[in-house]
Design a protein around this motif. Sequence first.
Motif, PDB file in Angstrom:
ATOM      1  N   MET A  92       0.858  -1.170   0.000  1.00 39.60           N
ATOM      2  CA  MET A  92       0.000   0.000   0.000  1.00 39.60           C
ATOM      3  C   MET A  92       0.898   1.224   0.000  1.00 39.60           C
ATOM      4  SD  MET A  92      -1.423   0.360   3.934  1.00 39.60           S
ATOM      5  CE  MET A  92      -2.000   2.054   3.680  1.00 39.60           C
ATOM      6  N   VAL A  93       0.296   2.375  -0.227  1.00 39.30           N
ATOM      7  CA  VAL A  93       1.038   3.624  -0.343  1.00 39.30           C
ATOM      8  C   VAL A  93       0.414   4.667   0.566  1.00 39.30           C
ATOM      9  CG1 VAL A  93       1.503   5.572  -1.919  1.00 39.30           C
ATOM     10  CG2 VAL A  93       1.845   3.213  -2.704  1.00 39.30           C
ATOM     11  N   PHE A  94       1.262   5.464   1.207  1.00 40.13           N
ATOM     12  CA  PHE A  94       0.823   6.719   1.787  1.00 40.13           C
ATOM     13  C   PHE A  94       1.406   7.836   0.933  1.00 40.13           C
ATOM     14  CE2 PHE A  94      -0.396   4.657   5.829  1.00 40.13           C
ATOM     15  CZ  PHE A  94      -1.615   5.305   6.015  1.00 40.13           C
ATOM     16  N   ARG A  95       0.560   8.470   0.167  1.00 38.67           N
ATOM     17  CA  ARG A  95       0.952   9.611  -0.668  1.00 38.67           C
ATOM     18  C   ARG A  95       1.173  10.820   0.235  1.00 38.67           C
ATOM     19  NH1 ARG A  95       2.227  13.425  -3.389  1.00 38.67           N
ATOM     20  NH2 ARG A  95       1.284  14.096  -5.362  1.00 38.67           N
ATOM     21  N   ILE A  96       2.238  11.577   0.004  1.00 38.12           N
ATOM     22  CA  ILE A  96       2.635  12.707   0.847  1.00 38.12           C
ATOM     23  C   ILE A  96       2.693  13.963  -0.002  1.00 38.12           C
ATOM     24  CG2 ILE A  96       4.462  13.639   2.317  1.00 38.12           C
ATOM     25  CD1 ILE A  96       5.324  10.645   2.743  1.00 38.12           C
TER      26      ILE A  96
ATOM     27  N   ASN B 250       7.972  22.965  -2.095  1.00 37.28           N
ATOM     28  CA  ASN B 250       6.897  21.998  -1.906  1.00 37.28           C
ATOM     29  C   ASN B 250       7.536  20.621  -1.794  1.00 37.28           C
ATOM     30  OD1 ASN B 250       4.273  23.396  -1.964  1.00 37.28           O
ATOM     31  ND2 ASN B 250       4.890  24.020  -4.021  1.00 37.28           N
ATOM     32  N   ILE B 251       6.804  19.666  -1.259  1.00 36.65           N
ATOM     33  CA  ILE B 251       7.270  18.278  -1.233  1.00 36.65           C
ATOM     34  C   ILE B 251       6.155  17.382  -1.763  1.00 36.65           C
ATOM     35  CG2 ILE B 251       9.052  18.390   0.537  1.00 36.65           C
ATOM     36  CD1 ILE B 251       6.950  17.491   2.585  1.00 36.65           C
ATOM     37  N   GLU B 252       6.538  16.431  -2.622  1.00 34.27           N
ATOM     38  CA  GLU B 252       5.585  15.511  -3.237  1.00 34.27           C
ATOM     39  C   GLU B 252       6.228  14.131  -3.324  1.00 34.27           C
ATOM     40  OE1 GLU B 252       2.475  16.318  -4.068  1.00 34.27           O
ATOM     41  OE2 GLU B 252       2.708  18.477  -3.687  1.00 34.27           O
ATOM     42  N   GLY B 253       5.543  13.134  -2.836  1.00 39.42           N
ATOM     43  CA  GLY B 253       6.084  11.786  -2.906  1.00 39.42           C
ATOM     44  C   GLY B 253       5.216  10.803  -2.153  1.00 39.42           C
ATOM     45  N   TYR B 254       5.837   9.748  -1.649  1.00 35.36           N
ATOM     46  CA  TYR B 254       5.048   8.718  -0.982  1.00 35.36           C
ATOM     47  C   TYR B 254       5.953   7.773  -0.207  1.00 35.36           C
ATOM     48  CZ  TYR B 254       6.559   5.915  -4.984  1.00 35.36           C
ATOM     49  OH  TYR B 254       7.324   5.272  -5.937  1.00 35.36           O
ATOM     50  N   ASN B 255       5.316   7.043   0.686  1.00 34.65           N
ATOM     51  CA  ASN B 255       5.917   5.890   1.362  1.00 34.65           C
ATOM     52  C   ASN B 255       5.166   4.658   0.889  1.00 34.65           C
ATOM     53  OD1 ASN B 255       5.673   3.805   3.644  1.00 34.65           O
ATOM     54  ND2 ASN B 255       7.325   5.082   4.446  1.00 34.65           N
ATOM     55  N   ILE B 256       5.891   3.626   0.410  1.00 33.98           N
ATOM     56  CA  ILE B 256       5.260   2.387  -0.023  1.00 33.98           C
ATOM     57  C   ILE B 256       5.634   1.305   0.980  1.00 33.98           C
ATOM     58  CG2 ILE B 256       7.137   1.820  -1.652  1.00 33.98           C
ATOM     59  CD1 ILE B 256       4.840   0.639  -3.470  1.00 33.98           C
ATOM     60  N   ARG B 257       4.631   0.589   1.487  1.00 33.58           N
ATOM     61  CA  ARG B 257       4.848  -0.261   2.653  1.00 33.58           C
ATOM     62  C   ARG B 257       4.037  -1.533   2.592  1.00 33.58           C
ATOM     63  NH1 ARG B 257       2.843   3.101   7.592  1.00 33.58           N
ATOM     64  NH2 ARG B 257       4.319   4.555   6.682  1.00 33.58           N
ATOM     65  N   ARG B 258       4.422  -2.464   3.450  1.00 34.34           N
ATOM     66  CA  ARG B 258       3.637  -3.669   3.628  1.00 34.34           C
ATOM     67  C   ARG B 258       3.957  -4.290   4.980  1.00 34.34           C
ATOM     68  NH1 ARG B 258       5.230  -8.909   2.205  1.00 34.34           N
ATOM     69  NH2 ARG B 258       7.468  -9.205   1.922  1.00 34.34           N
ATOM     70  N   LEU B 259       3.050  -5.130   5.452  1.00 32.55           N
ATOM     71  CA  LEU B 259       3.256  -5.902   6.664  1.00 32.55           C
ATOM     72  C   LEU B 259       3.936  -7.222   6.337  1.00 32.55           C
ATOM     73  CD1 LEU B 259      -0.078  -5.417   8.645  1.00 32.55           C
ATOM     74  CD2 LEU B 259       2.200  -4.670   9.359  1.00 32.55           C
ATOM     75  N   TYR B 260       4.881  -7.602   7.153  1.00 34.67           N
ATOM     76  CA  TYR B 260       5.678  -8.809   6.957  1.00 34.67           C
ATOM     77  C   TYR B 260       5.700  -9.595   8.260  1.00 34.67           C
ATOM     78  CZ  TYR B 260      10.101 -11.475   6.544  1.00 34.67           C
ATOM     79  OH  TYR B 260      11.079 -12.447   6.537  1.00 34.67           O
ATOM     80  N   ARG B 261       5.390 -10.861   8.181  1.00 32.47           N
ATOM     81  CA  ARG B 261       5.434 -11.735   9.350  1.00 32.47           C
ATOM     82  C   ARG B 261       6.741 -12.517   9.373  1.00 32.47           C
ATOM     83  NH1 ARG B 261       1.300 -16.853  10.351  1.00 32.47           N
ATOM     84  NH2 ARG B 261       2.118 -17.493  12.404  1.00 32.47           N
ATOM     85  N   VAL B 262       7.426 -12.493  10.516  1.00 33.04           N
ATOM     86  CA  VAL B 262       8.590 -13.358  10.670  1.00 33.04           C
ATOM     87  C   VAL B 262       8.090 -14.802  10.629  1.00 33.04           C
ATOM     88  CG1 VAL B 262      10.538 -13.993  12.125  1.00 33.04           C
ATOM     89  CG2 VAL B 262       9.733 -11.618  12.091  1.00 33.04           C
TER      90      VAL B 262
ATOM     91  N   SER C 215      -2.371   0.873  -3.891  1.00 31.52           N
ATOM     92  CA  SER C 215      -1.212   0.287  -4.558  1.00 31.52           C
ATOM     93  C   SER C 215      -0.422   1.393  -5.251  1.00 31.52           C
ATOM     94  CB  SER C 215      -1.650  -0.745  -5.596  1.00 31.52           C
ATOM     95  OG  SER C 215      -2.336  -0.116  -6.670  1.00 31.52           O
ATOM     96  N   TYR C 216       0.773   1.031  -5.721  1.00 31.03           N
ATOM     97  CA  TYR C 216       1.613   1.966  -6.462  1.00 31.03           C
ATOM     98  C   TYR C 216       0.910   2.470  -7.724  1.00 31.03           C
ATOM     99  CZ  TYR C 216       5.347   3.512  -9.584  1.00 31.03           C
ATOM    100  OH  TYR C 216       6.114   4.234 -10.468  1.00 31.03           O
ATOM    101  N   SER C 217       0.100   1.639  -8.357  1.00 31.92           N
ATOM    102  CA  SER C 217      -0.553   2.018  -9.603  1.00 31.92           C
ATOM    103  C   SER C 217      -1.500   3.198  -9.422  1.00 31.92           C
ATOM    104  CB  SER C 217      -1.314   0.833 -10.199  1.00 31.92           C
ATOM    105  OG  SER C 217      -2.390   0.449  -9.359  1.00 31.92           O
ATOM    106  N   GLN C 218      -1.903   3.492  -8.187  1.00 28.15           N
ATOM    107  CA  GLN C 218      -2.823   4.602  -7.931  1.00 28.15           C
ATOM    108  C   GLN C 218      -2.102   5.935  -7.727  1.00 28.15           C
ATOM    109  OE1 GLN C 218      -5.538   3.515  -4.769  1.00 28.15           O
ATOM    110  NE2 GLN C 218      -6.120   1.611  -5.782  1.00 28.15           N
ATOM    111  N   VAL C 219      -0.776   5.916  -7.686  1.00 27.48           N
ATOM    112  CA  VAL C 219      -0.014   7.166  -7.644  1.00 27.48           C
ATOM    113  C   VAL C 219      -0.185   7.894  -8.970  1.00 27.48           C
ATOM    114  CG1 VAL C 219       2.311   8.144  -7.436  1.00 27.48           C
ATOM    115  CG2 VAL C 219       1.626   6.208  -5.990  1.00 27.48           C
ATOM    116  N   GLU C 220      -0.245   9.219  -8.939  1.00 24.94           N
ATOM    117  CA  GLU C 220      -0.478  10.000 -10.158  1.00 24.94           C
ATOM    118  C   GLU C 220       0.601   9.729 -11.215  1.00 24.94           C
ATOM    119  OE1 GLU C 220      -0.962  13.217  -6.928  1.00 24.94           O
ATOM    120  OE2 GLU C 220      -0.362  11.103  -6.930  1.00 24.94           O
ATOM    121  N   PRO C 221       0.215   9.764 -12.487  1.00 25.95           N
ATOM    122  CA  PRO C 221       1.169   9.456 -13.568  1.00 25.95           C
ATOM    123  C   PRO C 221       2.414  10.319 -13.557  1.00 25.95           C
ATOM    124  CG  PRO C 221      -1.075   9.360 -14.404  1.00 25.95           C
ATOM    125  CD  PRO C 221      -1.171   9.887 -13.001  1.00 25.95           C
ATOM    126  N   TRP C 222       2.291  11.621 -13.270  1.00 24.02           N
ATOM    127  CA  TRP C 222       3.472  12.484 -13.317  1.00 24.02           C
ATOM    128  C   TRP C 222       4.508  12.059 -12.277  1.00 24.02           C
ATOM    129  CZ3 TRP C 222       5.667  15.455  -9.488  1.00 24.02           C
ATOM    130  CH2 TRP C 222       4.892  15.702  -8.335  1.00 24.02           C
TER     131      TRP C 222
END
Length: 326
Positions: A63-67, A92-104, A268-275
Amino acid sequence: MIRRRFTGLLAPLAIFLSTGIPGVAAHDGAGGPTHPGPVYATVTDKSAKLSLQTFGRPDGKDMVFRISGSVYANIEGNALDPAMRHGQKLFNIEGYNIRRLYRVPDTNQLYQLSREIVFYTDPADPRRVLREWKNPIDGRTYPVVPINNDLVNFGPFPITSSFAGPPLQQLHDETVWTSDIPVRTDLGATLGERFGLTGGVYAAQEMFDFSVDDREVAARTGPGVPAGAMKTKISWARTSPWAPFMCLAESDVRGQLTYHARSWSLGSYSQVEPWLRAEVEANHPLYRAAPSEPGPSENSWTSFYNKQLGKGATTWTQWCADQGRA
């Protein structure tokens, strides 16, 4: 919940942790030993379910947190005016954090695994990525280095049926919670590089507000493992030293930066804006996906040390001397 921290721009303390355990080489979003769903399903506390869904999708996919926000000069006594005035919008600042949960594997231990890429953009045009910046104090122009932290991790933390989340507050039709974190780390001691910081110490204040619509809360806090990303909004503010690429020594140039931004979840990453995707794919393709296993974390300063300074092959002072042009 054990010490609530959020990665990178969304977890300022975790960025200074260094972790490393065996893991798999590929994402495990469809089941398997690193899938977080079976562990998540044991959680009963409403707040814990909400906070875990900001760490990552319980179904194990990215998943993504768009910033999106702005950066201002915070200068005590307006001491740098007229070259740089207090409250001046620098970027200005534009970007994102892309993350997921991982189980040991074979445990109840979870990690949040992420990467983040955030570009400094024109203060008058958020979509124009800055490649260089003229320092108004010394008059020299420097290359702009985006926030590019790989990896940014949090964990491992144990998940049991008693796992609890942060205090929740009801504001109109939203459920909200906060995380305010003072950050302090001695980079001079840990890296042998002081970055012009006072005493070689990085000190900052990070402040987060999380909000989720009550209809989303109801839909995502029942039994089982919800699919997709929870619709979450975040308000983020940070006061911190001058960014490393600015080549302003905090010990010599009075002032700091104040970041003020919004963040919102994407499935998902695909939902980040094209630019923004185009910029990432052209220059930072690694940031199209979250990490597949834990590893050492970075922040803006350790990332700069690793990538621009060659892990100490050159100093910050020398980098500024070499890269700045009149």
